[in-house]
Write a protein that holds these residues in place. Structure first.
Motif, PDB file in Angstrom:
ATOM      1  N   ARG A  73     -12.341 -63.122  77.655  1.00 31.66           N
ATOM      2  CA  ARG A  73     -12.155 -62.186  76.550  1.00 31.66           C
ATOM      3  C   ARG A  73     -10.711 -61.707  76.447  1.00 31.66           C
ATOM      4  O   ARG A  73     -10.117 -61.709  75.374  1.00 31.66           O
ATOM      5  CB  ARG A  73     -13.071 -60.967  76.726  1.00 31.66           C
ATOM      6  N   ALA A  85      -9.606 -65.786  63.777  1.00 30.83           N
ATOM      7  CA  ALA A  85     -10.681 -66.774  63.942  1.00 30.83           C
ATOM      8  C   ALA A  85     -11.871 -66.130  64.655  1.00 30.83           C
ATOM      9  O   ALA A  85     -11.717 -65.225  65.468  1.00 30.83           O
ATOM     10  CB  ALA A  85     -10.186 -67.975  64.748  1.00 30.83           C
ATOM     11  N   LYS A  86     -13.067 -66.602  64.333  1.00 29.18           N
ATOM     12  CA  LYS A  86     -14.290 -66.156  64.998  1.00 29.18           C
ATOM     13  C   LYS A  86     -14.217 -66.558  66.468  1.00 29.18           C
ATOM     14  O   LYS A  86     -13.820 -67.674  66.796  1.00 29.18           O
ATOM     15  CB  LYS A  86     -15.491 -66.816  64.321  1.00 29.18           C
ATOM     16  N   LYS A  87     -14.605 -65.643  67.347  1.00 31.58           N
ATOM     17  CA  LYS A  87     -14.559 -65.904  68.784  1.00 31.58           C
ATOM     18  C   LYS A  87     -15.984 -66.107  69.293  1.00 31.58           C
ATOM     19  O   LYS A  87     -16.832 -65.237  69.153  1.00 31.58           O
ATOM     20  CB  LYS A  87     -13.915 -64.737  69.521  1.00 31.58           C
ATOM     21  N   VAL A  88     -16.216 -67.262  69.912  1.00 28.73           N
ATOM     22  CA  VAL A  88     -17.523 -67.579  70.481  1.00 28.73           C
ATOM     23  C   VAL A  88     -17.311 -67.979  71.935  1.00 28.73           C
ATOM     24  O   VAL A  88     -16.462 -68.809  72.240  1.00 28.73           O
ATOM     25  CB  VAL A  88     -18.215 -68.725  69.711  1.00 28.73           C
ATOM     26  N   GLU A 111     -18.248 -57.087  72.804  1.00 25.76           N
ATOM     27  CA  GLU A 111     -18.813 -56.672  71.522  1.00 25.76           C
ATOM     28  C   GLU A 111     -17.772 -55.950  70.685  1.00 25.76           C
ATOM     29  O   GLU A 111     -17.674 -56.171  69.475  1.00 25.76           O
ATOM     30  CB  GLU A 111     -20.054 -55.817  71.747  1.00 25.76           C
ATOM     31  N   ASP A 113     -14.662 -56.467  70.700  1.00 23.23           N
ATOM     32  CA  ASP A 113     -13.724 -57.489  70.210  1.00 23.23           C
ATOM     33  C   ASP A 113     -14.402 -58.540  69.320  1.00 23.23           C
ATOM     34  O   ASP A 113     -13.793 -59.553  68.990  1.00 23.23           O
ATOM     35  CB  ASP A 113     -13.067 -58.202  71.393  1.00 23.23           C
ATOM     36  N   ASN A 114     -15.674 -58.304  68.968  1.00 23.71           N
ATOM     37  CA  ASN A 114     -16.439 -59.225  68.115  1.00 23.71           C
ATOM     38  C   ASN A 114     -16.536 -60.635  68.695  1.00 23.71           C
ATOM     39  O   ASN A 114     -16.397 -61.626  67.977  1.00 23.71           O
ATOM     40  CB  ASN A 114     -15.859 -59.278  66.694  1.00 23.71           C
ATOM     41  N   VAL A 115     -16.771 -60.720  69.988  1.00 25.34           N
ATOM     42  CA  VAL A 115     -16.975 -62.011  70.643  1.00 25.34           C
ATOM     43  C   VAL A 115     -18.479 -62.282  70.678  1.00 25.34           C
ATOM     44  O   VAL A 115     -19.242 -61.512  71.267  1.00 25.34           O
ATOM     45  CB  VAL A 115     -16.413 -62.013  72.081  1.00 25.34           C
ATOM     46  N   THR A 116     -18.891 -63.359  70.039  1.00 26.51           N
ATOM     47  CA  THR A 116     -20.285 -63.776  70.090  1.00 26.51           C
ATOM     48  C   THR A 116     -20.484 -64.540  71.382  1.00 26.51           C
ATOM     49  O   THR A 116     -19.730 -65.453  71.690  1.00 26.51           O
ATOM     50  CB  THR A 116     -20.626 -64.684  68.888  1.00 26.51           C
TER      51      THR A 116
END
Length: 139
Positions: A73, A85-88, A111, A113-116
């Motif tokens: 993270r 960019a979306k973080k997964v 969460e 940091d919007n990390v899926t």
């Protein structure tokens, strides 16, 4: 390890890796965390799969999952990732963590940091020894 590596490669083969599309970085964790490769090291599926096929298992006596998640993270997404960019994050683990008291905090940070996150439990050790994996799976 070979089964985990094949699982990883099969996932990677399904990704659309390329400029403006998916970037893949791999960190491996146990007692320590190591960048196997960064998000911007490879620009196509073939090269990512080739790199993944050469990852060697790093041994150790502990599984520090919280440390691995926090490293990914706070560092891995910062090294070569595209802004916005979306973080997964896909966490592949073969056992309960030795730093489980820290999991709640790093999950909250992820969460924020919007990390899926996705977790994959490798149950080979548990199955071979007839160990109930319930606690592991709950974690």
């Amino acid at each position: 390890w070979v089964e985990v590596q094949h699982f990883l490669i099969n996932i990677l083969k399904k990704f659309y890796i390329g400029p403006g599309q998916i970037q893949v970085g791999v960190v491996q964790y146990g007692e320590d965390v190591v960048h196997e490769f960064h998000l911007n090291d490879y620009r196509n599926v073939k090269d990512v799969v080739e790199a993944a096929s050469h990852i060697e298992q790093r041994g150790g006596t502990e599984t520090r999952t919280a440390f691995g998640i926090e490293f990914a993270r706070s560092e891995a997404f910062q090294k070569g990732g595209r802004k916005g960019a979306k973080k997964v994050m896909i966490v592949i683990t073969d056992g309960e963590s030795h730093d489980s008291p820290d999991l709640e905090k790093v999950i909250q940070q992820s969460e924020k940091d919007n990390v899926t996150r996705y977790a994959v439990a490798v149950l080979g050790y548990y199955n071979r020894r007839g160990i109930n994996p319930e606690t592991f799976l709950n974690e």
